[in-house]
Design an enzyme around this catalytic site. Structure first.
Site, PDB file in Angstrom:
ATOM      1  N   VAL A 100     -10.586-106.370 -45.959  1.00  0.00           N
ATOM      2  CA  VAL A 100     -11.683-106.975 -46.720  1.00  0.00           C
ATOM      3  C   VAL A 100     -11.263-107.078 -48.185  1.00  0.00           C
ATOM      4  O   VAL A 100     -10.801-106.106 -48.782  1.00  0.00           O
ATOM      5  CB  VAL A 100     -12.972-106.133 -46.581  1.00  0.00           C
ATOM      6  CG1 VAL A 100     -14.077-106.703 -47.455  1.00  0.00           C
ATOM      7  CG2 VAL A 100     -13.410-106.075 -45.122  1.00  0.00           C
ATOM      8  N   LYS A 101     -11.415-108.300 -48.723  1.00  0.00           N
ATOM      9  CA  LYS A 101     -10.989-108.536 -50.108  1.00  0.00           C
ATOM     10  C   LYS A 101     -12.214-108.460 -51.012  1.00  0.00           C
ATOM     11  O   LYS A 101     -13.195-109.183 -50.791  1.00  0.00           O
ATOM     12  CB  LYS A 101     -10.351-109.929 -50.176  1.00  0.00           C
ATOM     13  CG  LYS A 101      -9.218-110.083 -51.141  1.00  0.00           C
ATOM     14  CD  LYS A 101      -8.563-111.448 -50.895  1.00  0.00           C
ATOM     15  CE  LYS A 101      -7.501-111.758 -51.898  1.00  0.00           C
ATOM     16  NZ  LYS A 101      -7.001-113.131 -51.732  1.00  0.00           N
ATOM     17  N   VAL A 102     -12.151-107.592 -52.016  1.00  0.00           N
ATOM     18  CA  VAL A 102     -13.271-107.459 -52.958  1.00  0.00           C
ATOM     19  C   VAL A 102     -12.732-107.654 -54.372  1.00  0.00           C
ATOM     20  O   VAL A 102     -11.571-107.341 -54.651  1.00  0.00           O
ATOM     21  CB  VAL A 102     -13.960-106.063 -52.838  1.00  0.00           C
ATOM     22  CG1 VAL A 102     -14.499-105.830 -51.434  1.00  0.00           C
ATOM     23  CG2 VAL A 102     -13.019-104.934 -53.250  1.00  0.00           C
TER      24      VAL A 102
ATOM     25  N   ALA B 160      -9.651-111.180 -45.993  1.00  0.00           N
ATOM     26  CA  ALA B 160     -10.830-112.047 -45.945  1.00  0.00           C
ATOM     27  C   ALA B 160     -11.751-111.618 -47.076  1.00  0.00           C
ATOM     28  O   ALA B 160     -12.163-110.452 -47.140  1.00  0.00           O
ATOM     29  CB  ALA B 160     -11.525-111.887 -44.593  1.00  0.00           C
TER      30      ALA B 160
END
Ligand code: G3P
Length: 218
Positions: A82-84, A56
């Site tokens: 978590v996608k950064v 996400a």
């Protein structure tokens, strides 16, 4: 090699999961926009179907903002990654979230040294975009080979190579040959992997011969 599905379409995920083809899911803001649905609702639905990592993506550009969004997204379920983005702010957020025990997928990687940086920042996954490099006449799969070679040189790097922007069955085959850990594949490409004309021809011939026997099973 693990297969993630690169989509936010719940029906597609459900069907592919039934065939045991879904080890995880990746989403991005563009895929979410296509659905016209609320991001939070999509994530909940995906996490109800899939036990593996569900990526996400944050939309903040500064580390504190990414951390706040990442922590919120991670509350959806234990399997959220978590996608950064691969920026200095993204790497700061990556280190922070990783240290808190949250999985992180560092995305928009286009060079081997970027992947090395993400490894040092403790990323769970690095997402090199092979198709978008191919679009510029740069062989995207060369990047996967380089990252594999670099990561294999250092036991301290535990980051998994998640091949993204996959456009063809050939990308998937090469990724597996090169020892990538994961391929994230659009549903249409995943279906292409299953298809072979000789399978269809063979099946039609078997059924025609079976009909001639006049028998029925069950
Ligand atoms: O999720 C990231 C990625 O797979 C994007 O693919 O086709 O938009 O380059 P594409």
């Amino acid at each position: 090699m693990k297969f993630f599905v690169d989509t936010a379409d719940i029906d597609e995920i459900k069907e592919l999961a039934e065939a045991g083809l879904v080890d995880g899911v990746t989403t991005n803001p563009s895929l979410v926009a296509k659905t016209g649905r609320k991001f939070g609702d999509i994530l909940k639905d995906i996490c109800d179907i899939v036990d593996g990592p569900v990526s996400a993506e944050v939309t903040a550009l500064d580390a504190p903002g990414m951390i706040a969004q990442g922590e919120k997204l991670a509350k959806t379920a234990d399997n959220i990654a978590v996608k950064v983005p691969l920026t200095i702010e993204g790497l700061k957020a990556c280190r922070h979230l990783t240290d808190k025990g949250i999985m992180v997928n560092v995305t928009l990687c286009f060079s081997a040294v970027q992947a090395l940086m993400a490894g040092k920042a403790g990323a769970t996954f690095i997402s090199p975009f092979v198709g978008r490099l191919d679009d510029l006449a740069i062989d995207g799969m060369d990047l996967i080979a380089e990252i594999r070679a670099i990561y294999d040189n250092y036991d301290s790097i535990t980051t998994e190579i998640l091949v993204a922007s996959v456009r063809s069955p050939n990308h998937v085959a090469q990724a597996a040959i090169m020892g990538a850990d994961v391929c994230t594949i659009p549903p249409s490409t995943l279906r292409q992997l299953i298809k072979h004309p000789l399978t269809d021809i063979g099946l039609a011939a078997f059924l025609a011969d079976w009909e001639k026997t006049g028998q029925e099973i069950g």
